[in-house]
Design an enzyme around this catalytic site. Structure first.
Site, PDB file in Angstrom:
ATOM      1  N   TYR A   1      12.687  31.528   5.189  1.00  0.00           N
ATOM      2  CA  TYR A   1      11.424  32.132   5.628  1.00  0.00           C
ATOM      3  C   TYR A   1      11.457  32.411   7.129  1.00  0.00           C
ATOM      4  O   TYR A   1      11.941  31.599   7.926  1.00  0.00           O
ATOM      5  CB  TYR A   1      10.263  31.166   5.367  1.00  0.00           C
ATOM      6  CG  TYR A   1       9.794  31.114   3.933  1.00  0.00           C
ATOM      7  CD1 TYR A   1       9.332  32.263   3.276  1.00  0.00           C
ATOM      8  CD2 TYR A   1       9.774  29.907   3.246  1.00  0.00           C
ATOM      9  CE1 TYR A   1       8.882  32.197   1.969  1.00  0.00           C
ATOM     10  CE2 TYR A   1       9.309  29.842   1.941  1.00  0.00           C
ATOM     11  CZ  TYR A   1       8.867  30.994   1.298  1.00  0.00           C
ATOM     12  OH  TYR A   1       8.420  30.918   0.010  1.00  0.00           O
TER      13      TYR A   1
ATOM     14  N   LYS B   1       0.844  -1.196   0.000  1.00  0.00           N
ATOM     15  CA  LYS B   1       0.000   0.000   0.000  1.00  0.00           C
ATOM     16  C   LYS B   1       0.878   1.245   0.000  1.00  0.00           C
ATOM     17  O   LYS B   1       2.094   1.158   0.253  1.00  0.00           O
ATOM     18  CB  LYS B   1      -0.932  -0.022   1.215  1.00  0.00           C
ATOM     19  CG  LYS B   1      -0.218  -0.016   2.539  1.00  0.00           C
ATOM     20  CD  LYS B   1      -1.135  -0.465   3.679  1.00  0.00           C
ATOM     21  CE  LYS B   1      -0.382  -0.349   4.987  1.00  0.00           C
ATOM     22  NZ  LYS B   1      -1.054  -1.046   6.084  1.00  0.00           N
TER      23      LYS B   1
END
Ligand SMILES: *Cc1c(COP(=O)(O)O)cnc(C)c1O
Length: 368
Positions: A261, A34
């Site tokens: 940032y 998965k």
């Protein structure tokens, strides 16, 4: 040439499968693929593992199952959790196996199978303490009675799932096994024999040897990891994936230079800063900002400033001969040094599974 890539060592995956088989003997092995095989590439890994003769493949939903069927994988595929009603038509049409949790779900699936004049192979999922999916053990009796009427469903297995990772309480797992055994006994009394019984994921495979039944469902161990392993078993496995990028830009800056940032970092001294073309879009999370390290020419270099969508800044002052284009290892080994996935997960306040599944679409998968 890639800006950011995951290098996946196929021989490591084969080695890990062999280690699992050594552990479980004749017990069948389901490879759980998965989440794009935990970021390793579901189709590629399914082909490799099918060639190695795994007995079954586990996926998360019908879309993942179809991706493998479309790629020509003929190994039995089970959706290891549950499905929603909207997935039933393609589950039936493509011979995907599913777990059943309720009588209602069984009836709906049977109706769809009847409509398509097909039979669906189903597993009964028993909740023995995970508390997520499956019926309670005592509900198995009425369920199995009802199942007799549903002619288009073929019960081929029973399963449960342990809640054990990271929390080792052997007594709890023992109780889960006992509850599962009770449900199995009921099924056998009602005449359901020859069922595939499965409960153990990777940590149970390596953590305890009394719950293999006749199939194990392994995901993370195939990729060479046993998160939370306290038994030293992880040493039998080889991590299959390394995450790499390259220096895109380099600059020398004076003391007191803000980086990134929000100016979460100011250089405490003159420094050489490298900018790497990898960011949170690639799964290199913002929580790694000012915490993680990467390897450049075999030297550990700290991530400084905030990780942004496409870029990460690193202090490479310890590598004076660093150059634009140099390979950088974010997960993996370079020379004597290694940055493990477990380390990255810890820095990110995450778990190894989540880091692997989070590797972005832009990360090229390179198989060696
Ligand atoms: C994901 C999953 C597995 C595989 O777990 P690993 O820890 O990766 O081995 C097994 N069973 C179920 C139900 C799962 O959801």
């Amino acid at each position: 040439m890639h800006r950011v890539w995951a290098e996946i060592d196929k021989s490591a995956v084969r080695h890990n499968l062999a280690a699992i088989r050594q552990r479980v003997g004749d017990t069948r092995v389901m490879a759980v693929l998965k989440a794009n095989a935990y970021g390793h590439g579901a189709v590629e890994m399914a082909k490799l593992l099918a060639a190695e003769g795994v007995d079954a493949i586990g996926v998360g939903d019908s879309g993942e199952a179809l991706e493998l069927r479309d790629a020509g994988i003929t190994t039995p595929i089970l959706i290891v959790g549950g499905i929603i009603p909207g997935e039933m038509p393609r589950v039936v049409a493509n011979e995907i196996e599913v777990n059943l949790h309720t009588v209602q779900m069984a009836e709906e699936l049977n109706a769809e199978a009847a409509k398509q004049q097909r039979s669906v192979r189903v597993h009964l999922k028993v909740d023995t303490g995970m508390g997520r999916l499956g019926m309670q053990p005592f509900e198995a009796v009425p369920f199995l009675h009802n199942l007799r009427r549903l002619r288009n469903l073929e019960l081929v297995g029973m399963c449960t799932h342990f809640s054990l990772p990271y929390e080792r309480n052997p007594a709890f797992t023992t109780r889960q096994i006992e509850h599962f055994n009770l449900a199995v006994e009921v099924a056998e009394r009602l005449g359901y024999t020859g069922l595939t019984l499965h409960s153990s994921s990777s940590l149970a495979v390596f953590g305890r040897d009394d719950a293999y039944f006749n199939m194990v469902r392994t995901g993370v161990a195939l990729w060479g990891l046993l998160p939370g392993d306290e038994h030293g078993n992880a040493e039998q496995l080889k991590p299959a994936l390394q995450l790499k990028s390259r220096v895109l830009f380099l600059k020398d800056v004076p003391e007191g230079t803000p980086i990134g940032y929000s100016r979460t970092y100011y250089t405490p001294a003159p420094a050489r800063i490298a900018t790497l073309p990898v960011g949170y879009n690639d799964g290199y999370r913002t929580s790694l900002s000012n915490r993680a390290e990467v390897l450049l020419r075999g030297v550990r270099c700290p991530v400084v400033g905030r990780v942004s969508m496409d870029y990460t800044t690193v202090d490479v002052s310890l590598v004076p001969d660093a150059a634009v284009g140099d390979e950088v290892t974010l997960i993996g080994r370079d020379g004597e040094e290694e940055i493990t996935l477990a380390e990255v997960a810890r820095w990110a306040d995450s778990i190894p599974y989540e880091i692997l599944c989070g590797l972005g679409r832009r990360v090229a998968r390179v198989y060696i």
